[in-house]
Design an enzyme around this catalytic site. Structure first.
Site, PDB file in Angstrom:
ATOM      1  CG  LEU B 720       9.392   2.010  -3.683  1.00  0.00           C
ATOM      2  CD1 LEU B 720       9.947   2.917  -4.757  1.00  0.00           C
ATOM      3  CD2 LEU B 720      10.310   1.687  -2.415  1.00  0.00           C
ATOM      4  CB  CYS B 721       6.462   5.760   0.973  1.00  0.00           C
ATOM      5  SG  CYS B 721       6.485   4.920   2.544  1.00  0.00           S
ATOM      6  N   PRO B 722       4.290   6.647  -1.688  1.00  0.00           N
ATOM      7  CG  PRO B 722       2.567   7.927  -2.292  1.00  0.00           C
ATOM      8  CD  PRO B 722       4.074   7.461  -2.788  1.00  0.00           C
ATOM      9  CG  PHE B 723       2.579   3.695  -5.528  1.00  0.00           C
ATOM     10  CD1 PHE B 723       1.327   4.032  -5.932  1.00  0.00           C
ATOM     11  CD2 PHE B 723       3.629   4.293  -5.633  1.00  0.00           C
ATOM     12  CE1 PHE B 723       1.140   5.224  -6.811  1.00  0.00           C
ATOM     13  CE2 PHE B 723       3.506   5.430  -6.691  1.00  0.00           C
ATOM     14  CZ  PHE B 723       2.387   5.649  -7.423  1.00  0.00           C
TER      15      PHE B 723
END
Lengths: 271, 782
Positions: B720-723
């Site tokens: 997922l964002c921001p990973f």
């Protein structure tokens, strides 16, 4: 150094930052910073550096936690009253981030011990509450070639500057401590607790920016603010050729203890 | 006696307000812009040199009394830099006044009966009239009293200072339109019908961006209608003018936007209201009665210098025995000492003795014949152009790029060079007659090139990638009630050739002077063809490495560049540069259509190059290297969302000069070129790209770049964002600069965010393509 998945997640907001990134976070994780004074300034500095993942934090303070400290020294909690400040702070740091290695010095800095304490650190933070210590830290850092962050607060006002070897030092601006009694101490004059947080956080940001090597430090600049009206400004200054410690003909070549100002109204502990 | 305008009663209070604002600004209590919005309508402009200001003084119809001129000269000497400037709208200007002196200057001017209010900004500007109003043998009647009374009325109205844009009014005394009323927002031309004084009225004309000739509003109105018309036009402009876009705000854009019929309908709505409100008629001063001069004594022919000067500069007035004298002031600059001396000298000739002309000179009037020699003797001592042919004093130019943010070329320096070269050309300039030689530093017409017999407008051209200063050449303006037309574009020349082109054309004209009575007739006849031929002779310039002189503007110490121009400022000069690349694109496409397969690669590379460069100038970018060019294109067009990121792969291949890899991409490259054209077609004058109609946007086929070999590949699907971005950065940290990283991203937020964030950090997105339900993105580490 390779970040593990937990570290990537813990420091993700740093890694996302353009000027920090993986490289910057790795520098923070490798950093060694000494905080002198674990009071109003030292508390936010230690908390933010711990959260940021600083590799090694040294804490110097000879006092125990006093009930009157809790109004601003946010690293100490009510059950800590009576405990040595460095131990109280060490526990909180461990709770925030077990990765951080903490070295404690339950003592006050003095001419006799300071050089030995600072020598292993990359950067020194002055979080002390008296002019004698501030000038001692400056002189020790200049003579020892260590960068440091100076911080001072009183009532609603704060000031800070950063010294790096070769640039102007605290004494270039303030040649000597003010005469005894000329400037009140925190315990005499009072201090808005949040002002300590504001200035300590600025010092923490200086440390981090020093470690990652990004942006313009408060070098040759004095940041002053008045939190009563919330005005900030920076005053530029240059290295003083007549500075007694870093000038062309220095008169201070060895460290000497000055007599610290005495807090008249102090009941217990230190402000 | 005709005097100027009357100072409105509220001026004192307004000066006080300005003073208070300056004090607040000094104390840091208000921002520069707050001061600016009050300062500019006061005729006060900031100059390029920090903290210095230009003060523009209203002189209706160019009227200034000797006493006023002397005071202005003294004020300029004390607070300015030692000279006064005459403007092409008949005003006086003081330059380099310090902020702390501004109010003192304005107060002292007021004591002299002069106001700076409306000298600048979106206001009722100085009302102009033909220079020789009141003395012109051709005029129907003297328009000066109308200009003066209208000024007095309009500058007392508070809504004159906050219009959508400036409002310029002009008067002419006859169909010869010497006041250029057909080129004004509102123009009045004197007529007498059935024994009644009145005017033909033109509206919504003017010089500037997209200059336009005024449109006929009334064939005849009697002279009581001057104020109601001016007021109604002001109200109309106030209500409907475009306040958002100052580049399309002048009254002529309202006319163009509404169309003649609707404009007039709304005008009459306002006009009827004004009429119903019932305003007092204008208070007209008595027009100058021809002063009786008894039996002018002609003191014989006089010295040859005097005779020559008289022929050049002295004209008979309609009042028998009185003469006008044109005083040539080079490009409108006169020293304070010179102006003061002139004022004192003229003091003995009464108040109605001098006006500022639209040609940036002084015109003396009411000089008795017997005094001419004395006038000559005096002028020769004060002004260097007096012993020279009148043409030199008529050269007109705007300030140009040395002080103007919009300027492209150094027009004033070009004008000086022209004056100098003509002066030493050996041509018999006294035989060329009255020629309007006007130079604008950019297409915005402040140097009045569209109103010129021979006009120039600065532009930038390019040779082999090097930019050089140039001028568009215009010729053949006609200014006359009913037949006014703007000068037509004839061609482009390098700035360096401006002197040669003018000299050659004048020489050609002098050679044919027996067949053409005036330069105007010559231009209308053979002159235009001659000019085309002369331009062709000087059009081409040597390569940068062979002769760098052509790449410097007149008197410039640095190679010509547009980099210092204010970003985002609209100027049609830049449109030429864009057109150039669009032509390059067109030509490259033509070549491609017939090229052999093995020649296609480099041509496709060029096509990407031109497409990437074409619109960069609109973003204030002048790339010096290919790297700068493509980086700027990525930043300002791809990252900014104007061009589909799917084209990024083409840009990377063109930059790396991997021409072979471009060949299979021809369809996509053509689509990129078309996308640039669509963007350009949907760009407004402020360089904003409007959303093109959906049908015009092609969905590019994702670029398949087989040649790319990533050093690492990371599957970030499901992250997922921001990973996903964090992990991308972690991966990039392990690579060397120039290495490629391939990542796989989910559709939706990941593909919408991660490539942009990666780009913001300075890395390049080489490729971005859909793979079923996810995306493949190739990044080159910076």
């Amino acid at each position: 150094m390779n970040l593990n998945d937990a570290q990537i997640e813990r420091y993700s907001r740093h890694i996302i930052l353009g000027n920090v990134g993986v490289e910057g976070q790795e520098k923070i994780l490798a950093g060694k910073v000494l905080i002198i004074g674990t009071g109003g300034l030292g508390a936010p500095v230690a908390l933010y550096l711990a959260a940021a993942g600083l590799g090694t934090i040294g804490l110097v303070d000879g006092d125990v936690v006093d009930l009157s400290n809790l109004q601003r020294q946010v690293i100490h909690f009510t059950p800590d009253v009576g405990r040595p400040k460095v131990l109280s702070a060490k526990d909180k740091i461990a709770a925030i981030n077990p990765d951080v290695r903490v070295i404690t010095y339950e003592t006050r800095v003095a001419a006799a011990n300071i050089a030995g304490i600072i020598k292993d650190y990359d950067f020194i933070v002055d979080g002390t509450d008296n002019f004698a210590a501030k000038f001692l830290i400056n002189d020790a850092c200049v003579l020892g070639g260590k960068p440091f962050s100076h911080g001072g607060i009183l009532r609603f006002d704060g000031q800070t500057l950063t010294y790096v070897p070769g640039q102007a030092c605290y004494r270039c601006v303030f040649t000597a401590p003010p005469p005894k009694g000329a400037v009140p101490t925190c315990s005499q004059a009072g201090i808005l607790g949040a002002v300590a947080g504001m200035l300590g956080t600025i010092q923490a940001a200086e440390v981090l920016r020093f470690l990652i090597g990004k942006g313009e430090l408060l070098v040759n600049r004095l940041l002053v603010f008045d939190a009563l009206n919330m005005n900030f400004r920076t005053v530029k200054f240059a290295r003083n050729p007549a500075c007694p410690v870093c000038g062309e003909r220095p008169s201070i070549t060895t460290l000497v203890d000055a007599e610290p100002a005495v807090c008249d109204l102090k009941s217990r502990g230190r402000g | 006696m005709t005097t100027g305008y009357k100072i409105p009663p509220q001026l004192d209070e307004e000066i006080g307000q300005l003073e208070a604002l300056i004090a607040k600004f000094r104390a840091g209590a208000i921002a520069p812009i707050e001061l600016k919005v009050h300062r500019v309508p006061f005729g006060v402009y900031e100059q390029r040199e920090a903290d210095t200001y230009m003060v523009r003084i209203r002189c209706v119809a160019g009227i200034v009394t000797p006493g006023q001129l002397e005071k202005v000269a003294a004020i300029a000497a004390r607070y300015g830099v030692g000279d006064l400037h005459l403007t092409s709208r008949q005003e006086l200007q003081i330059h380099y006044v310090k902020l702390d002196d501004l109010v003192a200057v304005i107060r002292q001017l007021k004591e002299a009966g002069l106001s700076t209010r409306g000298g600048g900004g979106n206001t009722v500007r100085n009302i102009a009239a033909q220079d020789d109003a009141g003395i012109d043998p051709l005029e129907v009647f003297d328009v000066t009293p109308y200009a003066a009374a209208l000024t007095t009325r309009l500058i007392a109205e508070n809504d004159s200072w906050n219009l959508p844009r400036k409002y310029k009014i002009a008067f002419s005394g006859s169909e010869h339109d010497k006041g250029q009323a057909t080129l004004a927002d509102l123009g009045f031309i004197a007529r007498i019908v059935d024994g009644k004084k009145g005017f033909r009225v033109h509206v919504a004309g003017g010089l500037g961006v997209r200059s336009a000739v005024g449109n006929l509003l009334f064939d005849f109105v009697d002279d009581t209608q001057v104020y109601p018309i001016a007021k109604a036009v002001k109200n109309l402009f106030w209500k409907y003018g475009n306040r958002k876009n100052k580049h399309a705000a002048r009254l002529r854009f309202l006319w163009q936007g509404l169309g003649a019929e609707e404009f007039k309908r709304r005008f009459y709505e306002e006009f009827n209201k004004v009429t119903q409100e019932g305003h007092a008629p204008l208070t007209l001063d008595e027009p100058q009665a021809g002063r009786a001069v008894t039996a002018a004594v002609h003191p014989g022919p006089g010295e040859p210098e005097f005779v020559l000067w008289r022929a050049r500069y002295v004209r008979e007035q309609k009042q028998a025995g009185l003469f006008s004298v044109l005083v040539p002031v080079e490009l409108g600059f006169i020293s304070c000492d010179g102006a003061g001396a002139l004022a004192r000298f003229l003091g003995g000739f009464g108040d109605d003795v001098v006006r500022v002309t639209r040609g940036q000179n002084f015109l003396l009037r009411n000089i008795p014949a017997g005094k001419l020699e004395e006038v000559h003797a005096f002028l020769v001592r004060v002004l260097p152009l007096v012993p020279k042919p009148a043409l030199l004093g008529r050269v007109l130019s705007c300030a140009g790029a040395s002080t103007c943010q919009l300027g492209i070329c150094l027009s004033r320096q070009a004008a000086r060079a022209l004056i100098q070269s003509l002066g030493s050309s050996g041509l018999d300039l006294d035989k060329v007659g009255e020629i309007r030689l006007n130079i604008s530093g950019c297409p915005n017409s402040c140097g009045h090139h569209p109103a010129a017999d021979l006009g120039f407008a600065g532009k930038a051209l390019r040779k082999d990638g090097h930019m050089y200063p140039a001028y568009s050449v215009y010729a053949g303006a006609v200014i006359h009630d009913g037949t006014t037309k703007l000068a037509a574009l004839v061609g482009d020349i390098p700035a360096r050739a401006i002197t040669l082109v003018v000299e050659n054309l004048l020489a050609a004209f002098l050679g044919k002077a027996d067949r053409f009575a005036t330069f105007k007739e010559y231009i209308a006849g053979e002159g235009k063809d001659d000019l085309v031929a002369i331009i062709a002779r000087y059009k081409d310039i040597p390569a940068f490495d062979d002769d760098k002189n052509y790449y410097f503007d007149w008197s410039a110490a640095k190679v010509f560049s547009l980099a210092e121009r204010g970003a985002g400022e609209c100027s049609t000069g830049l449109f030429d540069l864009i057109e150039l690349d669009l032509n390059n694109i067109r030509r490259t496409r033509e070549k491609l259509s017939t090229a052999a397969a093995d020649q296609k690669g480099p041509l496709l590379g060029q096509l990407v190059f031109f497409a990437s460069r074409a619109l960069l100038i609109t973003r204030g970018v002048e790339p010096k290297t290919d790297r700068e060019l493509y980086d700027a294109f990525r930043q300002h067009f791809i990252a900014a969302g104007h061009v589909d990121p799917a084209f990024e792969g083409l840009v990377a291949l063109a930059e790396r000069k991997e021409f072979d890899a471009l060949v299979p991409q021809e369809e996509n490259i053509q689509a990129l070129a078309r996308a640039i054209n669509v963007l350009y077609e949907n760009m407004d004058n402020g360089f904003n790209f409007r959303k093109p109609p959906v049908a015009a946007v092609e969905a590019p086929v994702p670029v398949q770049v087989a040649a790319l070999a990533p050093a690492a590949t990371k599957d970030l699907r499901g992250v997922l964002c921001p990973f996903n971005f964090v992990k991308t950065k972690v991966e990039l940290a392990r690579l060397k600069a120039g290495d490629l990283l391939e990542i796989w991203l989910d559709d939706g937020a990941p593909i919408e965010n991660v490539p942009g964030s990666v780009r913001d950090e300075g890395h390049k997105i080489i490729l971005q393509e859909r793979q079923g339900d996810h995306w493949r993105v190739v990044i080159e580490k910076k």
